[in-house]
Design a protein around this motif. Structure first.
Motif, PDB file in Angstrom:
ATOM      1  N   GLY A  36      11.753  -4.752  16.123  1.00 27.43           N
ATOM      2  CA  GLY A  36      10.723  -3.726  16.323  1.00 27.43           C
ATOM      3  C   GLY A  36       9.856  -3.606  15.089  1.00 27.43           C
ATOM      4  O   GLY A  36      10.275  -3.932  13.989  1.00 27.43           O
ATOM      5  N   ASP A  37       8.636  -3.149  15.307  1.00 30.15           N
ATOM      6  CA  ASP A  37       7.746  -2.963  14.164  1.00 30.15           C
ATOM      7  C   ASP A  37       6.990  -1.644  14.300  1.00 30.15           C
ATOM      8  O   ASP A  37       7.193  -0.898  15.258  1.00 30.15           O
ATOM      9  N   ASP A  40       5.186  -0.843  17.506  1.00 31.03           N
ATOM     10  CA  ASP A  40       6.041  -0.425  18.622  1.00 31.03           C
ATOM     11  C   ASP A  40       6.202   1.090  18.653  1.00 31.03           C
ATOM     12  O   ASP A  40       6.379   1.673  19.723  1.00 31.03           O
ATOM     13  N   LEU A  41       6.180   1.700  17.498  1.00 32.11           N
ATOM     14  CA  LEU A  41       6.370   3.150  17.439  1.00 32.11           C
ATOM     15  C   LEU A  41       5.104   3.913  17.814  1.00 32.11           C
ATOM     16  O   LEU A  41       5.140   5.110  18.059  1.00 32.11           O
ATOM     17  N   VAL A  42       3.988   3.209  17.821  1.00 29.46           N
ATOM     18  CA  VAL A  42       2.707   3.879  18.061  1.00 29.46           C
ATOM     19  C   VAL A  42       2.247   3.712  19.500  1.00 29.46           C
ATOM     20  O   VAL A  42       1.748   4.644  20.119  1.00 29.46           O
ATOM     21  N   THR A  44       2.706   1.290  23.412  1.00 34.81           N
ATOM     22  CA  THR A  44       3.315   0.221  24.205  1.00 34.81           C
ATOM     23  C   THR A  44       2.230  -0.532  24.968  1.00 34.81           C
ATOM     24  O   THR A  44       2.528  -1.454  25.708  1.00 34.81           O
ATOM     25  N   LEU A  48      -3.834  -2.181  22.852  1.00 38.83           N
ATOM     26  CA  LEU A  48      -3.799  -1.394  21.608  1.00 38.83           C
ATOM     27  C   LEU A  48      -2.932  -2.089  20.572  1.00 38.83           C
ATOM     28  O   LEU A  48      -3.246  -2.118  19.391  1.00 38.83           O
ATOM     29  N   ARG A  49      -1.857  -2.655  21.051  1.00 34.39           N
ATOM     30  CA  ARG A  49      -0.939  -3.327  20.144  1.00 34.39           C
ATOM     31  C   ARG A  49      -1.629  -4.470  19.403  1.00 34.39           C
ATOM     32  O   ARG A  49      -1.540  -4.580  18.183  1.00 34.39           O
ATOM     33  N   ARG A  51      -4.684  -4.904  18.776  1.00 34.32           N
ATOM     34  CA  ARG A  51      -5.676  -4.425  17.797  1.00 34.32           C
ATOM     35  C   ARG A  51      -5.010  -3.904  16.533  1.00 34.32           C
ATOM     36  O   ARG A  51      -5.481  -4.151  15.424  1.00 34.32           O
ATOM     37  N   ASP A  55      -5.321  -5.097  12.799  1.00 39.32           N
ATOM     38  CA  ASP A  55      -5.803  -4.083  11.851  1.00 39.32           C
ATOM     39  C   ASP A  55      -4.875  -3.969  10.641  1.00 39.32           C
ATOM     40  O   ASP A  55      -5.317  -3.858   9.503  1.00 39.32           O
ATOM     41  N   THR A  76      -2.775   1.875   2.753  1.00 44.69           N
ATOM     42  CA  THR A  76      -2.390   3.198   3.238  1.00 44.69           C
ATOM     43  C   THR A  76      -1.151   3.100   4.125  1.00 44.69           C
ATOM     44  O   THR A  76      -0.858   2.049   4.680  1.00 44.69           O
ATOM     45  N   TRP A  78       1.205   3.493   7.320  1.00 49.37           N
ATOM     46  CA  TRP A  78       0.913   3.266   8.745  1.00 49.37           C
ATOM     47  C   TRP A  78       1.468   4.377   9.626  1.00 49.37           C
ATOM     48  O   TRP A  78       0.767   4.914  10.475  1.00 49.37           O
ATOM     49  N   THR A  79       2.742   4.635   9.480  1.00 53.97           N
ATOM     50  CA  THR A  79       3.395   5.534  10.439  1.00 53.97           C
ATOM     51  C   THR A  79       4.011   6.775   9.799  1.00 53.97           C
ATOM     52  O   THR A  79       4.182   7.786  10.469  1.00 53.97           O
ATOM     53  N   PRO A  82       0.233   8.523   8.038  1.00 60.15           N
ATOM     54  CA  PRO A  82      -0.897   7.631   8.282  1.00 60.15           C
ATOM     55  C   PRO A  82      -2.116   8.013   7.444  1.00 60.15           C
ATOM     56  O   PRO A  82      -2.530   9.175   7.423  1.00 60.15           O
ATOM     57  N   GLY A  83      -2.658   7.037   6.789  1.00 60.95           N
ATOM     58  CA  GLY A  83      -3.874   7.270   6.016  1.00 60.95           C
ATOM     59  C   GLY A  83      -3.634   7.620   4.564  1.00 60.95           C
ATOM     60  O   GLY A  83      -4.529   7.476   3.736  1.00 60.95           O
TER      61      GLY A  83
END
Lengths: 308, 528
Positions: A36-37, A40-42, A44, A48-49, A51, A55, A76, A78-79, A82-83
Motif C-alpha cells: 500500500g502507498d 491508497d489512503l487518499v 480508490t 485520481l490515483r 494523477r 504529482d 511537502t 502528503w498525508t 498535507p501541504g
C-alpha cells in the motif's frame, strides 16, 4: 595534524557517510516495498490515483528517490499534514524530542558510570529486573499503576485530582520524567551500558600502569578515569544512537509529540517525504555521534591511527 | 522540560519501602504538585482514534474528519431529530415540475468565521470545485448528479440536474466552502485552507496542538450558535482500549463509540451516560468472486450455511443479524428474507453437489482441501475476535482455515480495493442516510471489489436511482435485497448496537447516528 591522524579521520568520515547512504537507501527500498502507498489512503479512483502518483513522484526510480532524500529535497507532507513543509515538520519534532533524548542520555551516563564505578555491587538484582522490561511494557505498567492508584485514592477522598492526572494525556512533569526514565532504563539499555563500562574498567584495572600504581599503594582513580574516557565516548555515542530508536516507542506510549511519534505516524500514513526526512535526520544524528566517538578514540589512542 | 532524574517507580508507588530522608523530601515536593488541580472551566473534549490529517470537506476521507466538519461547516440542508431534511444555509428550495432543476434560496444572515458574508458565490464555488476533475476530490461523486450551477442573485442559485431528481434537498447536505479563500475551482489537497479552515458552523477552528488535538471555539455570525459549550477539543487517543478509562477519569467528556467490552463498566458509572444510536452499518464476510472456488454460488452458499452468525456475534456485543445489505430499521430491508441459520446438512449437500468430498474430516476437491483465507482491516474493532471464532467454527466442520490476516489501512486499500488480492474479507460497510448500496452491488460499482454481477440487480439499482417515486424505489431495493441474499456475494452478518458515552455534566445530548455533532447547539454543558 599528522598524516596518520588525518587519514584515520578521513577513513572514519567516509565510513560514516557510506553507512548513512546505505541506511537511507534501505529506508527508501523498504518504503517502496511496503504494502500500500499514500495514494491508497487518499483515493480508490484509478484516475485520481494516476494523477496523484505522477504529482507526488511515486513512480520515480530508486536512485532519484535516494538522491532527493539525501539532497534534502523533501517538499511537502502528503498525508500526515498535507501541504506542510517536511523540513519544518521534522525540525519542530526534533526540537520537541531533544529534551527527552538528552535527558535519557544524561541519565544513562550519570547513573551508568556511577553504578559501574562502585567497587561493591549493591543489590544486583534490582537494576537488571527493572531494566529487563521492554520500554513499552515498563511505560505502560507505570502509567496504569499510577493512574489506577491515583484514581482509587481520589475515589476514597484521599487525594484531590493531581495536575498530572491522567497519564499520559496531560503534559506534566511526571509524564516527562517517567518518559526520560523509561527511555534510559527500559529494554536493558541502562543495564548493558553499565556492564560495558564495568567491563572496560576491569580491563583497565588489569593494565600494567594501574597495577604498578596499586603495587606502590598509590590511588588509581584518576588514571582509571583518564583511561576510560575514549571508551566512554564510544559507549555514550552508541547509547545515544540507540536512544533515537527508543524515541519511537516512548513517545507513542507517553503520547508525547516529537520525532519518534512523527516517524511512526508517517510510516502508518505512508507519508514518504516525512519518513525519508526523519530517516535522514536520524541517520545524520546517529552517524554524527558515531563519528564523534571514532574521532575521540582515534585522537586519544595513537595505536588506532594505523588501522584506519 | 524535565528533571534529569525521574522518581524511582517503586518509590512513587511504595514510598515507605525505600524511605530515605532525601526520597521523602522529593516525595513531599511531588505531593504538593499532585494536589495542584486546575480550577478552570473544563472544555468539551471528545476522543478520536486518529486526528484528522486534513480539515477540508473537499478531501474528507475518514469519519473523524466528517465529525469535525460537522462542527465547522454547514450544508445547504441538514437533518432534524427525525432525520428529515430541513434547511440550514438554504432558506428553501423550489424544484421544477419535471424535477430536472431547482432554485435554492439562501440565507442572507450568515457570515463566515472570518466575518465575510455568505453568498451564492460560495455555493457555486463549492459545487464547481467538487466537480472539477483537477481538484482530485474524493467527494466528487456527491455532486455528480448536478449538471450545472449558477448564481441567480446574491442569495439564490439555480441547480440543473443530469436527470430528474425525486428529492434533491436530500442530496444537498454536503458542506459549503468560502469562495473568497480560494483562487479558483481547482483546489489542491495541500491548499493552506486545511490548516486554517473557515466555515459557517457553530464552532470556529482555533489551532492544531502539538499533541495532534484540535481546539475549536464558539463562532459568531454562523448559521447556528452554541451558547453553552464554550470550547471543543478533539483529542487523539489511538489506543481504543484506553478511551473508556479517559472518560471515567474525567479526562474527556465524550466517546464517539464505546467498545462493547467497555459498556458494562461505563454503565455502572453514575457520571457517565450511554447513548444508543442506530447506525447504517453492517458486518459481512465478502467473497472474491473472481477467484476459485468463490466464483461458485453453491460453495459460497455452503460456507454461509456453515456459519453460526449468532454464536459469532455474542462475544463481541449485542446487535441484530441481517439477511441482506440493509439494517433491519431501513425502509429498504426486506423482512420476508429470513436470516440465514446454520444448516450443516444443507451445506454438505451443496458442497457434494460442487464436487467436494469429506476425507479425513476435511472437505476436499481433486485433493485440494476447501481453504478459507480471511483478510481484515486492523482498525476494525472486535474483528480479531470474530475472525478467530470464525476460524475455529469452520475448522470444526471440515473447512481448512488459514490464520486470519489483519492489515493496516494502506495495505487493505491496496490489496482489496486496488489489486483485488484476497479471497475472503471480514469487514463492515457504513452508509450515510441515503443508504446507497449501488457502488457495492452494481456490476460497475466502484466499491464492488468482490466482482459481484447480476444484471437484474443492476437494473433494479438503476431503477431505484432514477425513479421519482419513493414507493417504487423501496420496492426495487427490497427486491435487490432478496436477489443479493440469494446470490450470496457475501455472508451478511449483523448490525451492532452502537453507543456513545457522554459525561453527565453535558445534558440534553442528542447524537446524529452518522455525523455525531449535528445537534450540538442544543447540548448544555454544566450542572445547572
Amino acid at each position: 595534524m599528522s598524516g596518520a591522524l588525518a587519514r584515520a579521520l578521513l577513513g572514519r568520515t567516509a565510513a560514516v557517510f557510506g553507512g548513512m547512504v546505505a541506511a537511507i537507501t534501505a529506508l527508501v527500498v523498504l518504503l517502496k516495498a511496503a504494502p500500500g502507498d499514500a495514494v491508497d489512503l487518499v483515493t480508490t479512483d484509478p484516475e485520481l490515483r494516476a494523477r496523484l502518483v505522477a504529482d507526488w513522484g511515486l513512480d520515480a526510480p530508486l536512485h532519484e528517490a535516494v538522491l532527493r532524500a539525501l539532497g534534502g529535497q523533501w517538499g511537502t507532507s502528503w498525508t500526515l499534514r498535507p501541504g506542510a513543509q517536511v523540513a519544518e515538520l521534522v525540525g519542530d519534532a526534533l526540537v520537541q524530542s531533544l529534551p527527552l533524548w538528552l535527558g535519557a542520555w544524561l541519565l544513562t551516563l550519570v547513573v551508568g558510570v556511577g553504578w559501574a564505578a562502585r567497587r561493591r555491587a549493591v543489590r544486583k538484582w534490582r537494576l537488571p529486573a527493572l531494566s529487563a522490561a521492554p520500554v513499552f511494557l515498563l511505560g505502560w505498567g507505570l502509567i496504569v499503576a499510577l493512574n489506577e492508584g491515583a484514581f482509587s485514592a481520589m475515589g476514597a477522598g484521599l487525594l484531590e485530582r493531581p495536575s498530572w492526572f491522567s497519564l499520559p494525556d496531560t503534559d506534566s512533569w511526571l509524564r516527562n520524567a517517567l518518559a526520560v526514565g523509561v527511555l534510559a532504563v527500559g529494554s536493558g539499555g541502562l543495564r548493558s551500558f553499565i556492564d560495558s563500562v564495568r567491563s572496560r574498567l576491569d580491563v583497565h584495572r588489569r593494565s600494567p600502569a594501574v597495577e604498578a600504581l596499586v603495587a606502590r599503594g598509590q590511588p588509581v582513580d584518576r588514571l582509571l578515569a583518564w583511561l576510560l574516557v575514549p571508551d566512554l565516548a564510544v559507549l555514550a555515542a552508541e547509547r545515544g544512537a540507540l536512544l533515537f530508536g527508543g524515541l519511537v516507542v516512548v513517545e507513542r506510549v507517553f503520547a508525547m509529540p516529537g520525532a519518534g511519534g512523527l516517524f511512526w505516524e508517517a510510516c502508518v500514513r505512508r507519508d514518504q517525504p516525512v519518513v525519508v526526512a526523519s530517516g535522514v535526520v536520524a541517520a545524520l544524528g546517529v552517524a554524527g555521534l558515531r563519528w564523534l566517538a571514532d574521532v575521540a578514540r582515534v585522537v586519544a589512542d595513537p595505536r588506532l591511527r594505523g588501522s584506519a | 522540560m524535565t528533571p534529569p532524574v525521574p522518581p524511582h517507580p517503586s518509590s512513587t508507588m511504595r514510598p515507605s519501602t525505600f524511605a530515605s530522608p532525601r526520597r521523602l523530601r522529593a516525595l513531599m515536593a511531588g505531593s504538593a504538585l499532585f494536589v495542584a488541580t486546575a480550577a478552570q472551566a473544563a472544555p468539551f473534549r471528545y476522543v478520536e482514534d486518529r486526528a484528522p490529517a486534513i480539515v477540508d470537506p473537499l478531501f474528507t476521507t475518514t469519519m473523524g474528519e466528517a465529525r469535525l466538519n460537522e462542527l465547522l461547516f454547514d450544508g445547504l440542508f441538514t437533518d432534524d431529530r427525525q432525520l428529515a431534511t430541513v434547511p440550514s444555509l438554504a432558506k428553501g428550495i423550489q424544484v421544477s415540475a419535471d424535477r430536472t432543476s431547482a432554485d435554492v434560496d439562501l440565507r442572507s444572515d450568515v457570515q463566515w468565521h472570518d466575518g465575510k458574508p455568505f453568498t451564492s458565490a460560495d455555493v457555486v464555488f463549492t459545487i464547481r470545485a467538487m466537480k472539477e476533475p483537477k481538484t482530485l476530490s474524493p467527494e466528487g461523486a456527491r455532486v455528480s448528479w448536478i449538471d450545472s450551477v449558477e448564481a441567480t442573485g446574491p442569495h439564490s442559485v439555480r441547480l440543473t440536474f443530469t436527470g430528474p431528481q425525486p428529492s434533491p434537498a436530500d442530496r444537498l447536505h454536503f458542506k459549503i466552502l468560502p469562495a473568497h479563500l480560494f483562487s479558483g475551482t481547482v483546489v489542491r489537497r495541500d491548499d493552506p485552507f486545511h490548516t486554517r479552515p473557515i466555515g459557517t458552523g457553530p464552532y470556529r477552528f482555533e489551532r492544531f496542538e502539538t499533541d495532534h488535538s484540535v481546539k475549536l471555539s464558539p463562532a459568531t455570525g454562523g448559521s447556528r450558535s452554541s451558547e453553552s459549550i464554550t470550547e471543543v477539543v478533539m483529542r487523539e487517543v489511538s489506543d481504543k482500549s484506553y478511551q473508556a478509562k479517559l472518560i471515567l477519569y474525567e479526562s474527556v467528556e465524550a466517546l464517539v463509540r464505546v467498545l462493547p467490552r467497555d459498556l458494562a463498566i461505563l454503565q455502572a458509572d453514575r457520571n457517565v451516560e450511554l447513548y444508543p444510536y442506530q447506525t447504517n452499518s453492517w458486518w459481512y464476510v465478502g467473497f472474491n468472486q473472481a477467484s476459485s472456488p468463490w466464483d461458485e454460488p453453491e460453495v459460497r452458499e455452503a460456507l454461509s450455511l456453515l456459519i453460526d452468525t449468532r454464536a459469532l456475534l455474542s462475544p463481541v456485543g449485542t446487535g441484530h443479524p441481517v439477511s441482506g445489505p440493509y439494517v433491519p430499521s431501513s425502509p429498504y430491508y426486506n423482512h420476508d428474507v429470513p436470516v440465514l441459520t446454520r444448516d450443516l446438512g444443507r451445506a454438505a449437500e451443496l458442497l457434494e453437489g460442487a464436487g467436494y468430498v469429506r476425507e479425513g474430516g476435511t472437505w476436499s476437491r481433486n485433493g485440494e482441501p476447501l481453504t478459507v483465507r480471511v483478510l481484515s482491516p486492523r482498525g476494525l474493532e472486535s474483528a480479531q475476535e470474530v475472525a478467530i471464532n470464525l476460524q475455529s467454527m469452520l475448522q470444526t466442520v471440515g473447512v481448512k482455515v488459514d490464520n486470519p490476516r489483519f492489515v493496516d489501512e494502506a495495505e487493505w486499500k491496496r490489496r482489496v480495493w486496488r489489486e483485488r488480492d484476497f479471497e475472503l474479507v471480514l469487514s463492515q460497510w457504513s452508509f450515510d442516510r441515503t443508504e446507497d448500496i449501488r457502488q457495492q452491488f452494481h456490476s460497475e460499482g466502484s466499491r464492488n471489489f468482490g466482482s459481484y454481477s447480476n444484471p437484474e440487480v443492476d437494473r433494479l439499482l438503476d431503477e431505484a436511482r432514477d425513479t421519482l417515486d419513493p414507493q417504487a424505489k423501496k420496492t426495487a431495493l427490497r427486491q435487490v435485497h432478496r436477489l443479493v441474499s440469494d446470490d450470496a456475494p457475501m455472508v451478511f452478518l449483523w448490525t451492532l448496537d452502537s453507543y456513545s458515552a457522554v459525561r453527565t455534566s453535558v445534558r440534553k445530548v442528542a447524537i446524529h447516528p452518522f455525523y455525531f455533532f449535528t445537534w450540538i447547539t442544543d447540548w448544555v454543558a454544566g450542572s445547572g
